[in-house]
Design an enzyme around this catalytic site. Sequence first.
Site, PDB file in Angstrom:
ATOM      1  N   ASP A  31      55.118  28.310 -22.320  1.00  0.00           N
ATOM      2  CA  ASP A  31      55.624  29.675 -22.137  1.00  0.00           C
ATOM      3  C   ASP A  31      54.545  30.670 -22.570  1.00  0.00           C
ATOM      4  O   ASP A  31      53.877  30.474 -23.585  1.00  0.00           O
ATOM      5  CB  ASP A  31      56.899  29.869 -22.963  1.00  0.00           C
ATOM      6  CG  ASP A  31      57.680  31.082 -22.508  1.00  0.00           C
ATOM      7  OD1 ASP A  31      58.769  30.916 -21.934  1.00  0.00           O
ATOM      8  OD2 ASP A  31      57.190  32.217 -22.718  1.00  0.00           O
ATOM      9  N   ASN A  87      68.997  29.536 -19.577  1.00  0.00           N
ATOM     10  CA  ASN A  87      69.668  30.830 -19.478  1.00  0.00           C
ATOM     11  C   ASN A  87      70.136  30.983 -18.033  1.00  0.00           C
ATOM     12  O   ASN A  87      69.315  30.951 -17.110  1.00  0.00           O
ATOM     13  CB  ASN A  87      68.698  31.958 -19.846  1.00  0.00           C
ATOM     14  CG  ASN A  87      68.268  31.890 -21.300  1.00  0.00           C
ATOM     15  OD1 ASN A  87      69.055  31.524 -22.172  1.00  0.00           O
ATOM     16  ND2 ASN A  87      67.009  32.215 -21.565  1.00  0.00           N
ATOM     17  N   GLN A  94      68.565  35.564 -18.670  1.00  0.00           N
ATOM     18  CA  GLN A  94      67.615  35.037 -17.678  1.00  0.00           C
ATOM     19  C   GLN A  94      66.803  36.184 -17.095  1.00  0.00           C
ATOM     20  O   GLN A  94      67.349  37.207 -16.682  1.00  0.00           O
ATOM     21  CB  GLN A  94      68.367  34.306 -16.553  1.00  0.00           C
ATOM     22  CG  GLN A  94      67.414  33.626 -15.576  1.00  0.00           C
ATOM     23  CD  GLN A  94      68.117  32.788 -14.507  1.00  0.00           C
ATOM     24  OE1 GLN A  94      69.352  32.722 -14.463  1.00  0.00           O
ATOM     25  NE2 GLN A  94      67.322  32.154 -13.657  1.00  0.00           N
ATOM     26  N   VAL A  96      63.615  35.279 -15.250  1.00  0.00           N
ATOM     27  CA  VAL A  96      62.905  34.733 -14.086  1.00  0.00           C
ATOM     28  C   VAL A  96      63.921  33.919 -13.285  1.00  0.00           C
ATOM     29  O   VAL A  96      64.462  32.926 -13.798  1.00  0.00           O
ATOM     30  CB  VAL A  96      61.707  33.852 -14.510  1.00  0.00           C
ATOM     31  CG1 VAL A  96      61.010  33.275 -13.278  1.00  0.00           C
ATOM     32  CG2 VAL A  96      60.718  34.660 -15.353  1.00  0.00           C
ATOM     33  N   HIS A 100      64.745  27.056 -14.771  1.00  0.00           N
ATOM     34  CA  HIS A 100      63.806  26.441 -15.708  1.00  0.00           C
ATOM     35  C   HIS A 100      64.533  26.043 -16.976  1.00  0.00           C
ATOM     36  O   HIS A 100      65.497  26.685 -17.384  1.00  0.00           O
ATOM     37  CB  HIS A 100      62.643  27.390 -16.045  1.00  0.00           C
ATOM     38  CG  HIS A 100      63.087  28.759 -16.445  1.00  0.00           C
ATOM     39  ND1 HIS A 100      63.511  29.701 -15.529  1.00  0.00           N
ATOM     40  CD2 HIS A 100      63.210  29.347 -17.667  1.00  0.00           C
ATOM     41  CE1 HIS A 100      63.861  30.804 -16.178  1.00  0.00           C
ATOM     42  NE2 HIS A 100      63.686  30.616 -17.477  1.00  0.00           N
ATOM     43  N   HIS A 102      64.088  25.546 -20.978  1.00  0.00           N
ATOM     44  CA  HIS A 102      63.229  25.842 -22.128  1.00  0.00           C
ATOM     45  C   HIS A 102      63.293  24.635 -23.073  1.00  0.00           C
ATOM     46  O   HIS A 102      64.390  24.186 -23.434  1.00  0.00           O
ATOM     47  CB  HIS A 102      63.749  27.045 -22.915  1.00  0.00           C
ATOM     48  CG  HIS A 102      63.718  28.352 -22.169  1.00  0.00           C
ATOM     49  ND1 HIS A 102      62.740  29.302 -22.369  1.00  0.00           N
ATOM     50  CD2 HIS A 102      64.554  28.883 -21.244  1.00  0.00           C
ATOM     51  CE1 HIS A 102      62.984  30.357 -21.602  1.00  0.00           C
ATOM     52  NE2 HIS A 102      64.077  30.128 -20.909  1.00  0.00           N
TER      53      HIS A 102
END
Length: 118
Positions: A31, A87, A94, A96, A100, A102
């Site tokens: 990240d 998220n 969220q 993006v 994905h 994390h």
Amino acid sequence: MSENSLFTRIINRKLAADIIYEDDQCIAINDIAPKAPVHMLVIPRRPISRLTDATKDDRDLLGHLMWVAGEVARMAGVSDAFRLVVNNGEGAGQTVFHLHLHVLANKGTSKKFSENDL
Ligand code: 5GP
């Protein structure tokens, strides 16, 4: 679906990122603004906007992402203590809209590896 999401640009090497793992279904990157000493993102190549936009046909892919999350955690030396966060939606934070996972841990160091290391 967002064909030109930030993460699609990273996957297509249009945008630089610290890629620590990739295979035919996903990539894992560090990240850019880590919220913990280890903060990696596992991202499917298929640009599913958010978890709740995944279809029944995505079930194998979702399982694969979770498996890769465990592997990158293991490679970072944090397999005993990490968190997995998704998220889903703006209200959940969220930012993006390309699914994905994390992978977060308070100790350890993420390092680059390949499918052959698994
Ligand atoms: P979200 O808030 O959507 O769950 O998570 C998006 C994550 O993407 C954030 O933790 C943010 O720091 C990370 N991020 C945003 N832009 C970039 C980028 O250009 N490169 C990388 N490596 N991570 C990014």
